[in-house]
Each structure stands twice: as structure tokens, then as C-alpha cells.
Design a protein around this motif. Structure first.
Motif, mmCIF file in Angstrom:
data_model
loop_
_atom_site.group_PDB
_atom_site.id
_atom_site.type_symbol
_atom_site.label_atom_id
_atom_site.label_comp_id
_atom_site.label_asym_id
_atom_site.label_seq_id
_atom_site.Cartn_x
_atom_site.Cartn_y
_atom_site.Cartn_z
ATOM 1 N N VAL A 199 0.843 -1.208 0.000
ATOM 2 C CA VAL A 199 0.000 0.000 0.000
ATOM 3 C C VAL A 199 0.874 1.252 0.000
ATOM 4 O O VAL A 199 0.656 2.184 -0.774
ATOM 5 C CB VAL A 199 -0.963 0.005 1.216
ATOM 6 C CG1 VAL A 199 -1.625 1.364 1.391
ATOM 7 C CG2 VAL A 199 -2.018 -1.081 1.050
ATOM 8 N N ARG A 200 1.905 1.265 0.874
ATOM 9 C CA ARG A 200 2.806 2.425 0.942
ATOM 10 C C ARG A 200 3.517 2.655 -0.379
ATOM 11 O O ARG A 200 3.642 3.783 -0.861
ATOM 12 C CB ARG A 200 3.850 2.233 2.047
ATOM 13 C CG ARG A 200 3.478 2.901 3.345
ATOM 14 C CD ARG A 200 4.657 2.946 4.301
ATOM 15 N NE ARG A 200 5.706 3.813 3.839
ATOM 16 C CZ ARG A 200 7.004 3.605 4.026
ATOM 17 N NH1 ARG A 200 7.417 2.526 4.669
ATOM 18 N NH2 ARG A 200 7.901 4.441 3.596
ATOM 19 N N ALA A 201 3.999 1.560 -0.987
ATOM 20 C CA ALA A 201 4.702 1.668 -2.270
ATOM 21 C C ALA A 201 3.791 2.264 -3.331
ATOM 22 O O ALA A 201 4.180 3.171 -4.079
ATOM 23 C CB ALA A 201 5.210 0.295 -2.704
ATOM 24 N N MET A 202 2.552 1.767 -3.390
ATOM 25 C CA MET A 202 1.602 2.257 -4.394
ATOM 26 C C MET A 202 1.280 3.737 -4.190
ATOM 27 O O MET A 202 1.198 4.509 -5.148
ATOM 28 C CB MET A 202 0.326 1.418 -4.356
ATOM 29 C CG MET A 202 0.528 0.012 -4.923
ATOM 30 S SD MET A 202 -0.714 -1.149 -4.290
ATOM 31 C CE MET A 202 -2.209 -0.461 -4.956
ATOM 32 N N GLU A 203 1.112 4.149 -2.929
ATOM 33 C CA GLU A 203 0.845 5.567 -2.641
ATOM 34 C C GLU A 203 2.008 6.438 -3.118
ATOM 35 O O GLU A 203 1.812 7.490 -3.732
ATOM 36 C CB GLU A 203 0.634 5.774 -1.131
ATOM 37 C CG GLU A 203 -0.704 5.282 -0.617
ATOM 38 C CD GLU A 203 -0.803 5.348 0.902
ATOM 39 O OE1 GLU A 203 0.210 5.699 1.558
ATOM 40 O OE2 GLU A 203 -1.879 5.037 1.448
ATOM 41 N N SER A 230 4.046 -4.992 -7.498
ATOM 42 C CA SER A 230 4.064 -4.513 -8.890
ATOM 43 C C SER A 230 2.743 -4.840 -9.585
ATOM 44 O O SER A 230 2.219 -4.026 -10.362
ATOM 45 C CB SER A 230 5.247 -5.117 -9.653
ATOM 46 O OG SER A 230 5.120 -6.523 -9.789
ATOM 47 N N ALA A 231 2.181 -6.014 -9.277
ATOM 48 C CA ALA A 231 0.895 -6.401 -9.892
ATOM 49 C C ALA A 231 -0.222 -5.470 -9.422
ATOM 50 O O ALA A 231 -1.075 -5.044 -10.222
ATOM 51 C CB ALA A 231 0.568 -7.852 -9.544
ATOM 52 N N PHE A 232 -0.221 -5.129 -8.124
ATOM 53 C CA PHE A 232 -1.241 -4.202 -7.611
ATOM 54 C C PHE A 232 -1.100 -2.825 -8.258
ATOM 55 O O PHE A 232 -2.088 -2.175 -8.587
ATOM 56 C CB PHE A 232 -1.138 -4.073 -6.085
ATOM 57 C CG PHE A 232 -1.607 -5.279 -5.327
ATOM 58 C CD1 PHE A 232 -2.886 -5.795 -5.535
ATOM 59 C CD2 PHE A 232 -0.785 -5.912 -4.397
ATOM 60 C CE1 PHE A 232 -3.333 -6.900 -4.824
ATOM 61 C CE2 PHE A 232 -1.219 -7.022 -3.691
ATOM 62 C CZ PHE A 232 -2.501 -7.530 -3.914
ATOM 63 N N ASP A 233 0.173 -2.378 -8.426
ATOM 64 C CA ASP A 233 0.367 -1.045 -9.018
ATOM 65 C C ASP A 233 -0.031 -1.040 -10.492
ATOM 66 O O ASP A 233 -0.610 -0.068 -10.974
ATOM 67 C CB ASP A 233 1.813 -0.581 -8.854
ATOM 68 C CG ASP A 233 1.955 0.900 -9.163
ATOM 69 O OD1 ASP A 233 1.242 1.704 -8.507
ATOM 70 O OD2 ASP A 233 2.720 1.271 -10.072
ATOM 71 N N VAL A 234 0.273 -2.129 -11.189
ATOM 72 C CA VAL A 234 -0.152 -2.238 -12.587
ATOM 73 C C VAL A 234 -1.682 -2.224 -12.656
ATOM 74 O O VAL A 234 -2.282 -1.582 -13.522
ATOM 75 C CB VAL A 234 0.432 -3.519 -13.241
ATOM 76 C CG1 VAL A 234 -0.259 -3.839 -14.564
ATOM 77 C CG2 VAL A 234 1.936 -3.354 -13.454
ATOM 78 N N ARG A 235 -2.319 -2.908 -11.704
ATOM 79 C CA ARG A 235 -3.780 -2.951 -11.695
ATOM 80 C C ARG A 235 -4.357 -1.539 -11.510
ATOM 81 O O ARG A 235 -5.314 -1.157 -12.156
ATOM 82 C CB ARG A 235 -4.270 -3.877 -10.571
ATOM 83 C CG ARG A 235 -5.789 -4.113 -10.597
ATOM 84 C CD ARG A 235 -6.190 -5.188 -9.590
ATOM 85 N NE ARG A 235 -6.124 -4.705 -8.209
ATOM 86 C CZ ARG A 235 -6.402 -5.450 -7.148
ATOM 87 N NH1 ARG A 235 -6.749 -6.729 -7.307
ATOM 88 N NH2 ARG A 235 -6.331 -4.965 -5.937
ATOM 89 N N GLN A 236 -3.714 -0.739 -10.615
ATOM 90 C CA GLN A 236 -4.247 0.612 -10.400
ATOM 91 C C GLN A 236 -3.880 1.558 -11.547
ATOM 92 O O GLN A 236 -4.639 2.455 -11.888
ATOM 93 C CB GLN A 236 -3.810 1.175 -9.039
ATOM 94 C CG GLN A 236 -2.446 1.799 -8.965
ATOM 95 C CD GLN A 236 -2.216 2.549 -7.646
ATOM 96 O OE1 GLN A 236 -3.108 2.742 -6.836
ATOM 97 N NE2 GLN A 236 -0.986 2.981 -7.434
ATOM 98 N N PHE A 237 -2.727 1.354 -12.185
ATOM 99 C CA PHE A 237 -2.313 2.198 -13.318
ATOM 100 C C PHE A 237 -3.128 1.855 -14.577
ATOM 101 O O PHE A 237 -3.406 2.690 -15.413
ATOM 102 C CB PHE A 237 -0.814 1.984 -13.587
ATOM 103 C CG PHE A 237 -0.210 2.946 -14.560
ATOM 104 C CD1 PHE A 237 0.338 4.136 -14.122
ATOM 105 C CD2 PHE A 237 -0.167 2.667 -15.930
ATOM 106 C CE1 PHE A 237 0.914 5.027 -15.020
ATOM 107 C CE2 PHE A 237 0.393 3.545 -16.826
ATOM 108 C CZ PHE A 237 0.941 4.739 -16.367
#
Length: 936
Positions: A199-203, A230-237
Motif C-alpha cells: 500500500v505504501r509503495a503504491m501511494e 508490482s501487480a497491484f500497481d499495474v492494476r491501479q495504473f
């Protein structure tokens, strides 16, 4: 006098484990009745129980098969103790058994702990548990009732014989088979959620993107979930097309599986791009770098919107550079556990020095990203004498360690402490190949099938034996190694690590420890056995285990003396008394600021960098456990000056002959470590741009922190303009900027210096190091004005900067009370001098973790305006900020203060000085309180 009744909870102040160990050591007999005993909890008590056995202190333990939680392995271990009688209450459908009682019989009284905790690692160390300890005379009615009930339970329980134990083991095996089926069904219904780190990384990635950045690096220990992140960030991007690059196919397939789980339900096709398979039509392509390096020109430069580079420390190699230079994505994410430099390019440079997140070992333990470890520091056998031996003389050290009696001792300790799970999966770290081969042969002779592996073995050979060790069907139990498993090799099932070489590097120690911390199904903890000899660097273990990036002698001594009580979660660190005394006396003797020590530390770090000179400050961010380069700066005013002197490097010495360059470097190095990021962010921007406005500066700062106030940005502009420097400071500095009309411009001198590539790279390095280190220590938080983070270290002069003081900053020193408008800063020394004969100021002291007693300067009386502001601070809206240090100096080095927050005066007395009782706004954490009050 000990309080009769006490509530025991697991917290930073203490835990049930320490309470049990203390009471066991003091008692004459003990009686336990607990519903569940797991090996994870029992292992933590083994040394204490062994000590009781040697003293013939007898005990009785009742446990149960209720709910099938008690582990047979724990029962078998308890049966080995001659001083313990063990019985099992066989529970049934009608009668359960849920007692948690610990009874200690003393000479004329009993201590009884009754509450919620069973004997498991989490119940003893980290769970939310309530246990009440009661002390009472043996003839008290309560004690009589407890003992009577215990006797009843004892008579109702069964002796544990082999037949009962085997039936219980078979029954549990059947239950496990059924549970596996249930879990498989349940698992498919679960939604995968990001953990705290992710969560922190994505923020942070979002924040960087919002302010125009298109590249970033995430540094996190192995096993902390970087691929999921990385998968979560790709999902949000939500890119239309994505490329995931890594250098090993096995990692690639696992990464694709992770993305498939996270992106489930979205209409996205994922595919592989390897030597054997090229799925061009996939939306998200998972490629090996070797294959992509051959085929990248078949794609359009803007084909991918998002690129992930896994194990990004390889990204400085030509194949990665070719691919990364060719493509033009909207965003590139690099991920690594160890951001090592390549031969020429820095990994940080490749990602524009944007580190979105750095998670090292202790943060990973705190966030439950890795499994806990149980570390046992064991004094090595007397036959091993390393006193005075140069640890770099590898063959001599190995010869002294290769004795049969030591192998027997190691095996004996392994058998005593045991391991998690049914099968032993062991990694042993040795001095050299000969030592590893010797250990493997000797273990195999003793019935523990083992193999030695080193860098000399082929990748195929290594993979073969790793697979054997991972498998429960193979009889291989141990791999002994020298260097190849320090990092990058993933063996999740490892449950035992043996440290068989003297520790002479905290970095290597942490890397080796990390090999066993990866989470794996049904794995609860890692057992670490460290055999501590009499070599003169044994104290380095304490640096590695303390988890502190930046430490001092006193805090290390407190950590060792208290068995590292503040280590997070279920992790437990225990060093036997002989080794502990040895380490404490070495810390006492060592001067961490001495040139000899600093050079040794530097050279050790250099050897870990493959013998390459660590010219850059950023080199120190690549390893967990690296030395603090600020110590080197303190010695020679600039890091480059220290390297030049240590290496006798004439080229560097010539560089530093340029007065302007040296002055700029001194100013930048002298500001490290940063306590406010504003100035360095502005300078970073000015390396690439001729000028910067307040609006642009605000936007640049917001890449790193969540918010910023306008006045602090303006104050940063004024500070860069040397507005608050005294005359001597102005002479020692070169102005890097000109300040006109709320805009900063590069000065001619600065322009001239940064045109020189050699000068520029060291200036850039200092700026980037300052920013990255700041992010590690202060995260993304905004702390207001004054910009003060609780429990951070500060010098007096720092507070002028952080409170936007608009007078000469060097004047912000002197007495123990300094003011800036409504902010009053109290600087307090607890111990006036270091040493045995030190004088203690008994007036300035902690009353407890919530209250502090402070004496005003001698000239202050109650009727003065200043006196009224101090004693009626709350009504007068005066902020009292408290800064405390234990010693003014350690090893002749002036110590910083710890900011313990704001407080309000609740009681006062006396005149010139006024003695005040101040209630702290924040209860002091027990770790910091302990360091302030403990005398070791």
C-alpha cells in the motif's frame, strides 16, 4: 519490594516469555497447566528448562489434546527432561480443557500466573494476551484452592507413553489431510489484498507520477512481496500493454502466476516471451531479458505503457540498458532487494534516483512480511581459539574451526534446539570451500545427509541440490556453503540457519539470516544457531541484530544487555551469558570514531563491493547493515576527502584542490543527514534547470512528502541564499544560487563547477544520498512547523532551520532553553559527564514514561515573563519542546539530542531555577525510555 498483583501483557515493555523465564530461574519447583504447547513456544524456554535440570529444580506440566493444537514434537522434547513430569489430559466431545496457569513454588510463597496464554511463540511474545500474576503466602486460601485443583487435574490426566503419542500423531496426520482439502476450497474464494508495504509503495508511486516522474525504484528484502506489489500497481495504473522483464525464466513464470491472480476477472491476456515461447498477442508480456534483448526492435518504441524490471540491480548491464533505452513507456518500475552498482552505471541513476520505498529486514519483520526467527547465540567450544587471529586469514580461521569436537557440539546444539516442521532444511554458512566440504562430510558421517556448494559449482548442480533440500521426499537435510547463498537464492522451506564462521560483517550476517526468512506454507519460524568465538570482532553481531541503521555505543550495550527486547513480533534473540559478557566488554573497549576503526569498517565494506572503491555515498544504501558514511564525513569534512586519504588517491586529492568544488562539497556533506528535505530537492532540480520558482519548488517537494507549507519553502530559498549564515560561514561557503523576485537562479560559480563531469557526479551523489536517506528516516510525512519528528535525533542548530528561525542560525545555541516566538526548546543532558565517576543531574530526570522533571536556567524566576510562559505554557499557548540526551559526549564525540515531543507544565516550585513537572503529550516508547535510564 515486588508488587503482589501484576497484569502481564505482550508489549515493548515486556512479555510473558520474559516473565516465565525470570520466575522459573527464581523458583524451587514449578507446575504448569496449559491447553496447548507448540514447539515454537517451547523452543524459547529450552535453555531455561535445561538450566533448571542442571540445578535439579523439578516441575510438573499438564497439557491436552483438546482441539488437536498441542504438537507431538513439543511433547517429545519435554519427555527428554529428567526433572519434568509430563501428563496429558485426553479431551473428548463432552469435556474440553482450556487452562493456562503457571505456578512457581518459592521458599515461603507462591507466584501464580493465570490468564490467556498457552505455550506458543505468539502467545508468549506478540499476541494480545492478558495474564495476571499473583504472589501469596503458601497458607493463603487462594493458593490452597489452586494447588488442590491442580492435584485434581494431575490425577485425571494420563502419563504420556509411546503408544498414546503414536496414536495422537496418526490422528493429527489424518486431520491435516482433511484440512488441506478444506483450505483449497476456501482459498479460491479469497480476494487478494495488498499488505502494508505494498500500500505504501503504491501511494508513493502515485505521488511521483502525479508530479511528473516516469521512473521509480522499490527496494525491499527478499520475500516481502515485491512481485505482488508490482501487480497491484499495474492494476491501479491500468496500462493497455505491459512488459515484465527478469533475467531468469523460473522467476518469470512465478511472476506471471502472481499477475494472473491479482488481475483475475479483468479481460487481460498475459503471455510469456522466452527462448521457447513467444506470445506476441498478449496484452501483458513476461519476458526474459536475454530474449527481449534479441527481439526488442520488433516492437514499436511506445508499444508498452508500463515496464517492470525485476531484480533491477542487474539493470546496469548492457542487455538491460539496450532494452530500457529503446522503449518509451509512460512508467518504468524497478524492483530489487540489493541495489548494487554496476561497473559504470548506478541502478539509482537508471531510475532517476526516485526510490518509492525501501523496506529492510527489521521493517519486514515489523510488518509481518517475513517469518520470525529464534536466534541463539552460543559460546563456541574452548578448543576453538580465535583470539588475535586476523579474520581475513581465511585458511587459518578454517583450520581452527575444522575439529571433530566442534562438529559434535554443533550437532548436539541442533538436536537440543530442534527446528520448525517435520523435516530439517538447513543452510550452514562456512569460512571457505574446504570448511564447507568438511562440515558436509562430518554431518553425513553422523547420519545427517549433507552437501557442500560454492561458486565453483555449476548453476545446474546448485539447482539440483536446492530442489532436493526443498523436497520432503528426499533425504538431503543440509547444504553447507561459503558465499553463494548470501543473497538472491530463494529456498523458502529453510527452517535452520547455522552461522559457523566468525561474523566480521553485519551486512553478510543480515544477508545470510535473510536466506531463511521467506514465508512458506506451514512454516512458523526460523531457528538460527550462531557459534560465537573469542575473536575480537564478536561485537559486530550486536550491530547486525540491533536492526538500527545508525547506532551508538550506549544503545548497543542496552540492546545486548536486554536480549534485544524490542525486536518485532515473535522474533526472539537470546545470547548466552559468556558470549554476552564478551560482546559487552568489546563494545566498551571499542571506539567507533577512532581512525583505525573507521578505516577497518571502510575496508570491510570495500571488500563487500568486490574490492571496488565505494566512491559514492549512494553505495552505502545498497546493503542492509552498511556502515554509516556520516562517520567518515565527520572525520575529514567530506566523504571524498576520507576516501582520498584512506586510499592515498592522488587523483581525488587533486579534485579537492579546487577550492570552490571543495567548499560546495563541504556544505552539502555538512548538511547530512538531512532533517528537512526542501533545500536538497531544490538543488536537485537546479542541477538540470537554470532557475526555480516557489511554485515549482513546492511541486518538486511534494514528490517526496504529502504536504508542505508556503513559509517553509520560502525559508528554504532564504537558507540557500545564505541569508542566515554568520560571517565565518559565508567565507567558508560558495553560494550555489542567486535569489531574486521569489526565484532562485544557479550562481555563476555553481554553473562553472557542475559543467565539470567529475565535480558534478560527486555533487549529484551527495544530493541524491541526502534525499534517499531522508526518505528512509522520515518517510512521506509532513511534521508541521517546527518540522520535528518524534524520537528523531537533532543538534541544537538543526532547530533553527526546522522552526523557520529568521536570524543568524549559529546564534541558536548556548543555554538549555532557546526560543523562537511561541516555541520554547528545552535541551536536557541527563548525565553531565561520561564515565564511571560521572556526575548526574538529579533535577533533570524522567519520573516515568509520561512525566519529566526539568529545572529552568538559574536566572529564571516565576514572576518574569519567561517564567510565566514556562509554568503556564498551556494557557499562554507556549509550546514546550523537549530534547533529551543521555550523555553530552561518547568517545569524545558530542551526541545529538532525542526529540521526545511537546509537554505541559503540571506542577512547579522554587525560584532561580524553577523546578517543573512536565506531562509529555506522547508516552515515551519503552525502547527509548530503557536506553535513557539503563546503566550497563
Amino acid at each position: 519490594m515486588e508488587e503482589n498483583n501484576k497484569l502481564i501483557i505482550n508489549s515493548n515493555q515486556g512479555n510473558l516469555l520474559n516473565e516465565l523465564k525470570k520466575n522459573l530461574k527464581e523458583c524451587e519447583r514449578f507446575y504448569f497447566s496449559v491447553a496447548f504447547i507448540n514447539f515454537s513456544g517451547l523452543q524459547l524456554l529450552l535453555d531455561t528448562l535445561k538450566e533448571l535440570e542442571s540445578r535439579d529444580i523439578k516441575g510438573k506440566i499438564i497439557t491436552t489434546t483438546y482441539l488437536n493444537f498441542t504438537e507431538p514434537k513439543a511433547l517429545e522434547k519435554l519427555q527428554e527432561f529428567e526433572n519434568i513430569d509430563l501428563k496429558v489430559f485426553i479431551a473428548n466431545k463432552d469435556i474440553g480443557f482450556h487452562t493456562k496457569a503457571y505456578i512457581f513454588e518459592n521458599k515461603d510463597s507462591y507466584k501464580i500466573i493465570i490468564g490467556s496464554s498457552n505455550i506458543t511463540q505468539s502467545a508468549l511474545k506478540s499476541n494480545i494476551e492478558w495474564n495476571v500474576r499473583i504472589i501469596s503466602k503458601e497458607d493463603a486460601p487462594f493458593i490452597k484452592d489452586v494447588l488442590k485443583e491442580y492435584d485434581n487435574l494431575w490425577n485425571m490426566s494420563s502419563e504420556l507413553n509411546d503408544e498414546v503419542l503414536q496414536k495422537y500423531i496418526l490422528f493429527l496426520n489424518e486431520i491435516k489431510k482433511m484440512e488441506v482439502k478444506r483450505q483449497l476450497v476456501f482459498e479460491s474464494l479469497q480476494t487478494i489484498q495488498p499488505n502494508k508495504m505494498q500500500v505504501r509503495a503504491m501511494e508513493n508511486l502515485n505521488r511521483l507520477r502525479e508530479h511528473g516522474e516516469n521512473k521509480a525504484l522499490v527496494i525491499a528484502a527478499t520475500g516481502t512481496g515485491k512481485t505482488y506489489m508490482s501487480a497491484f500497481d499495474v492494476r491501479q495504473f491500468n496500462p493497455k500493454r505491459m512488459l515484465f522483464i527478469v533475467h531468469r525464466e523460473e522467476i518469470l513464470k512465478k511472476a506471471k502466476q502472481t499477475f494472473d491472480k491479482v488481475l483475475k476477472g479483468r479481460n487481460i491476456k498475459t503471455g510469456l516471451f522466452t527462448g521457447n515461447k513467444k506470445e506476441y498477442d498478449a496484452d501483458y508480456i513476461f519476458a526474459t531479458i536475454q530474449t527481449m534483448n534479441r527481439y526488442y526492435e520488433e516492437f514499436d518504441k511506445s508499444y508498452f505503457d508500463y515496464i517492470v524490471v525485476d531484480e533491477a540491480h542487474h539493470a546496469a548491464s548492457d542487455s538491460y540498458v539496450n532494452v530500457m533505452d529503446y522503449f518509451n513507456p509512460k512508467f518504468t518500475l524497478g524492483m530489487t532487494a540489493t541495489p548494487e552498482r554496476g561497473d559504470s552505471l548506478s541502478v539509482f541513476d537508471l531510475f532517476d534516483n526516485n526510490v518509492a520505498l525501501e523496506v529492510r529486514l527489521y521493517e519486514a519483520l515489523e510488518d509481518d512480511l517475513v517469518i520470525p526467527f529464534h536466534y541463539f547465540g552460543i559460546t563456541d567450544i574452548e578448543g576453538v581459539d580465535l583470539e588475535g587471529v586476523n579474520l581475513d586469514n581465511i585458511s587459518e580461521v578454517a583450520n581452527r574451526l575444522m575439529i571433530n569436537r566442534r562438529v559434535d557440539f554443533i550437532v548436539d546444539k541442533m538436536n537440543f534446539y530442534g527446528h520448525d516442521g517435520k523435516f530439517r532444511k538447513l543452510l550452514g554458512f562456512c569460512v571457505n570451500i574446504e570448511h564447507a566440504q568438511y562440515m558436509a562430510e562430518e554431518f553425513t558421517k553422523r547420519g545427517i545427509k549433507s552437501v557442500a556448494l560454492s561458486g565453483a559449482d555449476s548453476v545446474t548442480t546448485r539447482e539440483k541440490y536446492i530442489a532436493k533440500l526443498e523436497s520432503d521426499k528426499d533425504d538431503l537435510q543440509a547444504i553447507f556453503t561459503v558465499d553463494i547463498f548470501n543473497e538472491g537464492v530463494d529456498i523458502p522451506n529453510i527452517n535452520t540457519v547455522l552461522m559457523l564462521r566468525p561474523t566480521n560483517s553485519p551486512i553478510i550476517f543480515i544477508q545470510q539470516l535473510g536466506r531463511g526468512l521467506r514465508k512458506s506454507e506451514n512454516k512458523e519460524f526460523l531457528t538460527v544457531l550462531d557459534f560465537i568465538g573469542n575473536h575480537n570482532k564478536a561485537f559486530l553481531i550486536s550491530i547486525a541484530l540491533s536492526g538500527a541503521r545508525y547506532y551508538d555505543k550506549d544503545s548497543l550495550k542496552v540492546a545486548v544487555a536486554t536480549d534485544f527486547i524490542d525486536v518485532p513480533g515473535c522474533t526472539n534473540i537470546q545470547i548466552d551469558e559468556i558470549a554476552k559478557e564478551r560482546i559487552l566488554s568489546q563494545i566498551d573497549r571499542e571506539n567507533f570514531r577512532e581512525v583505525k576503526y573507521l578505516r577497518e569498517e571502510y575496508n570491510q565494506f570495500k571488500s563487500l563491493c568486490g574490492g571496488k572503491v565505494p566512491y559514492m555515498l549512494l553505495d552505502y544504501i545498497k546493503y542492509d547493515g552498511a556502515p554509516d558514511p556520516i562517520k567518515f564525513i565527520d572525520k575529514e569534512k567530506t566523504y571524498l576527502g576520507f576516501v582520498a586519504k584512506t586510499e592515498k588517491d592522488e587523483t581525488l586529492k587533486k579534485l579537492l584542490l579546487d577550492e570552490k568544488f571543495e567548499k560546495i562539497l563541504k556544505e552539502l556533506n555538512g548538511n547530512l543527514p538531512l532533517k528537512r528535505i526542501n533545500e536538497f530537492v531544490i538543488l536537485k532540480y537546479l542541477l538540470e534547470n537554470e532557475s526555480i520558482s516557489i511554485e515549482v519548488a513546492t511541486s518538486e517537494i511534494l514528490k517526496y512528502i504529502k504536504e508542505i507549507d508556503d513559509d517553509s519553502v520560502k525559508h528554504a530559498f532564504e537558507c540557500l541564499d545564505h541569508k542566515y549564515y554568520d560571517s565565518s560561514m559565508i567565507k567558508q561557503r560558495v553560494k550555489m544560487i542567486e535569489y531574486k523576485n521569489n526565484t532562485l537562479f544557479r550562481s555563476k560559480e555553481f554553473e562553472e563547477i557542475i559543467k565539470n563531469k567529475e565535480y558534478r557526479k560527486y555533487i549529484e551523489d551527495a544530493i541524491n544520498y541526502g534525499i534517499l536517506r531522508y526518505k528512509n528516516e522520515f518517510k512521506e510525512e509532513y511534521y508541521g512547523v517546527p518540522f520535528l519528528k518524534l524520537y528523531e535525533q537533532y543538534k541544537m542548530v538543526d532547530i533553527a532551520l526546522l522552526s523557520n528561525y529568521r536570524k543568524i542560525h549559529s546564534s541558536f545555541r548556548g543555554s538549555g532553553l532557546l526560543t523562537n516566538n511561541n516555541d520554547y526548546f528545552l535541551f536536557i543532558d541527563l548525565h553531565k559527564e561520561e564515565g564511571i565517576e560521572e556526575r548526574i543531574n538529579y533535577k533533570d530526570k524522567f519520573i516515568d514514561r509520561n512525566y519529566f522533571q526539568w529545572q529552568s536556567p538559574n536566572s529564571t524566576n516565576q514572576s518574569s515573563d519567561r517564567g510565566k510562559n514556562l509554568i503556564f505554557n498551556k494557557e499562554r499557548k507556549i509550546n514546550l519542546h523537549l530534547f533529551v540526551r543521555k550523555y553530552k559526549e561518547i568517545d569524545k564525540k558530542v551526541q545529538p539530542y532525542i526529540y521526545i515531543g511537546k509537554g505541559d507544565t503540571v506542577e512547579y516550585e522554587g525560584e532561580k531555577p524553577i523546578t517543573m513537572k512536565i506531562k509529555l503529550n506522547n508516552e515515551l516508547p519503552s525502547k527509548i525510555y530503557r536506553e535513557f535510564i539503563e546503566k550497563v
